[in-house]
Design an enzyme around this catalytic site. Structure first.
Site, PDB file in Angstrom:
ATOM      1  N   ARG A 155       0.826  -1.218   0.000  1.00 15.30           N
ATOM      2  CA  ARG A 155       0.000   0.000   0.000  1.00 15.30           C
ATOM      3  C   ARG A 155       0.858   1.265   0.000  1.00 15.30           C
ATOM      4  O   ARG A 155       1.953   1.289   0.554  1.00 15.30           O
ATOM      5  CB  ARG A 155      -0.980  -0.053   1.192  1.00 15.30           C
ATOM      6  N   ASP A 158     -15.222   2.986   3.721  1.00 11.06           N
ATOM      7  CA  ASP A 158     -15.092   1.588   4.162  1.00 11.06           C
ATOM      8  C   ASP A 158     -16.406   0.811   4.008  1.00 11.06           C
ATOM      9  O   ASP A 158     -16.416  -0.416   4.070  1.00 11.06           O
ATOM     10  CB  ASP A 158     -14.625   1.532   5.614  1.00 11.06           C
TER      11      ASP A 158
HETATM   12  C1  S3P Z   1      -9.042   5.732   8.530  1.00 16.27           C
HETATM   13  C2  S3P Z   1      -9.165   6.474   7.370  1.00 16.27           C
HETATM   14  C3  S3P Z   1      -9.600   5.906   6.085  1.00 16.27           C
HETATM   15  C4  S3P Z   1     -10.284   4.571   6.273  1.00 16.27           C
HETATM   16  C5  S3P Z   1      -9.521   3.661   7.201  1.00 16.27           C
HETATM   17  C6  S3P Z   1      -9.390   4.298   8.573  1.00 16.27           C
HETATM   18  C7  S3P Z   1      -8.576   6.387   9.757  1.00 16.27           C
HETATM   19  O1  S3P Z   1      -8.468   5.698   5.259  1.00 16.27           O
HETATM   20  O2  S3P Z   1     -10.477   3.929   5.041  1.00 16.27           O
HETATM   21  O3  S3P Z   1     -10.185   2.408   7.362  1.00 16.27           O
HETATM   22  O4  S3P Z   1      -8.710   5.794  10.867  1.00 16.27           O
HETATM   23  O5  S3P Z   1      -8.072   7.510   9.677  1.00 16.27           O
HETATM   24  P1  S3P Z   1      -7.872   6.880   4.322  1.00 16.27           P
HETATM   25  O6  S3P Z   1      -7.241   7.898   5.207  1.00 16.27           O
HETATM   26  O7  S3P Z   1      -6.835   6.182   3.471  1.00 16.27           O
HETATM   27  O8  S3P Z   1      -9.008   7.409   3.538  1.00 16.27           O
END
Ligand code: S3P
Length: 411
Positions: free
Chosen positions: A114, A302
């Protein structure tokens, strides 16, 4: 895992603690002065990865009777294994840079694919010394002096924003973080409650160098986990998900319900530790197709796999665009969601940034692989429970990442 078809589904469900808030409660208290108890903490594998990283960095973190006790410490250099958890790795990059520590961050096979430059790049603008491995983990953070400045987050990501805010706590002067679309704001709320000098002005957050004081956190249930039981209510009967976080930066699924014509209500609305919380009741509804585009994505990112399942059961064509972030989650969720629905008899076309789903009220069921992605496994379980024949989920045990006990609650 075999999932049987259900003619109805009803009940009250205690939803496990919010993953985003549990990560933050453990991390922030680990760098704070004092001791705190995090109750209703999510004890899924991702949050346990955060707990073990904070232990490696020098804090005392222990799990006791379903709660996490954290005693903050001046943190030290460490090797941190983040498991499957993107939130752990990305937030730690900022936290470690802000505390002027040296650390290496590694993860499992999925996390190692990732992108990490989205965090490293803006952190370097503050002066951080960070090296990624071809843009991914292992990530190496080296001690450097940080200075506050204005930074735009190029991607609408709460993880990127949070990493910058954590780094800013240790940067000289003031840091301003601007976002084009507001993402989940749990970091801002919790840092303010722990005494940080932080102010939110529209889509900008201003942070000055600050030390944190420990604060107990009662974690609300995770709306991203509740989503599976909310969807089961909409498809099959009536569900009441108790004690769910309804922070407006997370409730995109309720806007989807409005568009789809899902009958739902919020009950017992209250505020717990600075976060809005409610019980969510959802009743079986005739589902209408939806159109979703970029702006709403951060508030439901999500939940998109399970929203796609609802679209497959809606009458008509749904179009989801602006969701290219799905391609870089625990799996390529555009591919894995489309494959899962197609295997069950759904009519779905994957696009570069989303889906076109022709809903048809029923799906036959069948077999699908989660590709070790917890949200694909749980979305498949919902799709199969509402299907004609039910079916099988391969690599089903990955639900423990965010929702231990999921299959037991499904019954
Ligand atoms: C999260 C932010 C989101 C989400 C992840 C949790 C967080 O990701 O998809 O499951 O706790 O800040 P992104 O920041 O990549 O959008």
């Amino acid at each position: 895992m075999i999932i049987s078809p259900r003619s109805d589904f009803a009940g009250e469900f205690a939803i496990p603690g919010d993953k985003s808030i549990t990560h933050r409660a453990v991390m922030f208290n680990a760098m704070a002065e004092g001791e705190a108890l995090v109750t209703n903490a999510l004890l899924g594998e991702d949050c346990l990865s955060t707990a073990s990283c904070m232990r490696a960095l020098g804090a005392e973190v222990s799990v006791q009777d379903g709660a996490i006790r954290v005693k903050g410490a001046p943190l030290h250099d460490a090797e941190c294994f983040c498991g499957n958890s993107g939130t752990t790795m990305r937030l730690l990059m900022g936290l470690i840079a802000g505390q002027r520590l040296n650390a290496s961050l590694t993860g499992d096979a999925s996390l190692s694919k990732r992108p990490m430059e989205r965090v490293a790049k803006p952190l370097r603008l503050l002066g951080a010394d960070i090296e990624t491995t071809d843009g991914t983990a292992p990530v190496y953070v080296r001690s450097a002096k940080l200075s506050g400045r204005e930074v735009d987050t190029a991607t609408a990501s709460a993880q990127v924003k949070s990493a910058l805010l954590l780094a800013a706590l240790g940067a000289d002067g003031e840091t301003f973080v601007h976002e084009s679309v507001k993402t989940r704001d749990h970091t801002e709320r919790m840092l303010a409650a722990m005494g940080a000098d932080i102010r939110v002005i529209g889509n900008t957050v201003r942070v000055k160098k600050s030390a944190l004081r420990a604060a107990d956190v009662e974690v609300p249930g995770d709306i991203s986990s509740a989503a599976y039981f909310m969807a089961l209510g909409a498809l099959l009967g009536e569900t009441l998900c108790k004690n769910v976080g309804v922070n407006p930066t997370r409730t995109g699924i309720l806007s989807v319900f409005d568009q789809m014509g899902v009958i739902y209500s919020l009950e017992n609305e209250r505020t717990v530790c600075g976060e809005p919380v409610a019980d969510i009741r959802v009743k079986k509804s005739a589902l209408k197709p939806i159109v979703l585009s970029k702006e709403i994505m951060p508030s439901l990112i999500d939940e998109l796999p399970v929203i796609a399942v609802l679209c497959a059961y809606a009458e008509g064509e749904s179009v989801i665009t602006g969701a290219e972030e799905l391609r870089i989650k625990e799996s390529d969720r555009i591919k894995t969601t489309a494959e899962m629905l197609a295997n069950f008899g759904g009519d779905v076309m994957a696009r570069e940034d989303g889906f076109v789903i022709r809903g048809r009220k029923t799906l036959a069921g069948g077999s699908a692989d989660s590709y070790l992605d917890h949200r694909i496994a749980m979305s498949a379980a919902v799709a199969l429970a509402a299907s004609e024949k039910g079916g099988e989920i391969k690599n089903a045990e990955c639900v423990n990442i965010s929702f231990p006990g999921f299959y037991g609650m499904l019954g």
